[in-house]
Design a protein around this motif. Structure first.
Motif, PDB file in Angstrom:
ATOM      1  N   ALA A 161      25.467  21.344  -1.354  1.00  0.00           N
ATOM      2  CA  ALA A 161      26.430  20.658  -0.481  1.00  0.00           C
ATOM      3  C   ALA A 161      27.834  20.691  -1.073  1.00  0.00           C
ATOM      4  O   ALA A 161      28.834  20.760  -0.344  1.00  0.00           O
ATOM      5  CB  ALA A 161      25.984  19.219  -0.246  1.00  0.00           C
ATOM      6  N   ALA A 206      29.067  24.095   4.707  1.00  0.00           N
ATOM      7  CA  ALA A 206      27.977  23.498   5.479  1.00  0.00           C
ATOM      8  C   ALA A 206      27.411  24.497   6.474  1.00  0.00           C
ATOM      9  O   ALA A 206      28.167  25.217   7.144  1.00  0.00           O
ATOM     10  CB  ALA A 206      28.483  22.259   6.223  1.00  0.00           C
ATOM     11  N   GLY A 207      26.084  24.561   6.560  1.00  0.00           N
ATOM     12  CA  GLY A 207      25.433  25.449   7.506  1.00  0.00           C
ATOM     13  C   GLY A 207      25.151  26.840   6.983  1.00  0.00           C
ATOM     14  O   GLY A 207      24.373  27.585   7.586  1.00  0.00           O
ATOM     15  N   ASN A 217      20.447  26.768   4.599  1.00  0.00           N
ATOM     16  CA  ASN A 217      19.601  25.757   5.253  1.00  0.00           C
ATOM     17  C   ASN A 217      18.329  25.566   4.435  1.00  0.00           C
ATOM     18  O   ASN A 217      17.454  26.425   4.409  1.00  0.00           O
ATOM     19  CB  ASN A 217      19.277  26.221   6.677  1.00  0.00           C
ATOM     20  CG  ASN A 217      18.432  25.225   7.428  1.00  0.00           C
ATOM     21  OD1 ASN A 217      17.969  24.217   6.882  1.00  0.00           O
ATOM     22  ND2 ASN A 217      18.210  25.484   8.707  1.00  0.00           N
TER      23      ASN A 217
END
Length: 235
Positions: free
Chosen positions: A222, A227-228, A231
């Motif tokens: 993180a 972000a993304g 996963n």
């Protein structure tokens, strides 16, 4: 008593049959939601892959994800250690011009490793093969029944691949608990910087002693990556 959980064969004191059925339904609904989310994410990945891209499927099993990746026109490398699952994989993709199949486990070292199978493997090899693991201690695994399989040093393999390509467009891991060591090593060596998108099914529930390390890994991802992009909640 009709409401005694022992009457339902569960053996959990204090819960009625209705409560147990409700809990089972909730678990099923959660699994369905995770599956739908994973399928949606994979569809998004497939939409961005192009011919000439490289996608790597670690823990390909019988090829459900490999099939989606191959349809995009990308080059695909699929690693699967279980001989039964690899046989199914070979029947589907053995002659595919863009799919390379490797009958081996992936890890952080090279050699040979014991592949342990689920206790019901003989009764349901196709269904049980998804649980085959090189990591001891998992639930529903018969550690006395296993086979020796080749183990490949995946970080070294990836280094070699990246001398010939600018990046790996997509990397998927579903390797039944062995992903933790591998993800930590890929992060520490900086190799993840050349992976465009990664998905991994993590196995904290099967290996509770690893949960603190998983929390640390999630926090590190993180902090270091957009972000993304990666996963860690794949299925």
């Amino acid at each position: 008593m009709a409401g005694d959980a022992s009457a339902a064969g569960d053996g959990t004191p204090g819960k009625s049959e209705a409560e147990l059925r409700a809990e089972k339904l909730i678990r099923r609904q959660k699994r369905n939601l995770r599956k739908a989310s994973a399928e949606g994410f994979l569809a998004g990945v497939a939409a961005m892959l192009r011919p000439g891209d490289l996608a790597i499927d670690c823990g390909a099993n019988v090829g459900v994800v490999t099939a989606v990746l191959a349809e995009t026109g990308a080059d695909v490398i699929a690693y699967e250690p279980d001989p039964f699952a690899f046989g199914q994989l070979s029947e589907r993709f053995g002659d595919h011009p863009r799919v390379t199949l490797v009958n081996a486990a992936v890890g952080t070292r090279a050699g040979t490793v014991r592949l342990m199978r689920a206790g019901n493997f003989d009764q349901n090899p196709k269904g049980a093969s998804v649980k085959s693991t090189i990591l001891a201690g998992g639930r529903a695994i018969d550690e006395t029944s296993g086979i020796d399989v080749p183990l490949l040093d995946f970080p070294e393999l990836l280094k070699g691949i990246l001398t010939e390509r600018p990046e790996v467009a997509f990397l998927k891991m579903d390797i039944e608990g062995a992903e933790l060591d591998l993800l930590e090593t890929l992060d520490a060596t900086g190799l993840l910087g050349q992976v465009r998108v990664l998905v991994a099914e993590t196995h904290e529930r099967k290996f509770p002693e690893q949960r603190a390390r998983y929390r640390a890994l999630r926090a590190a991802f993180a902090e270091r990556y957009p972000a993304g992009r990666f996963n860690l909640d794949w299925i």
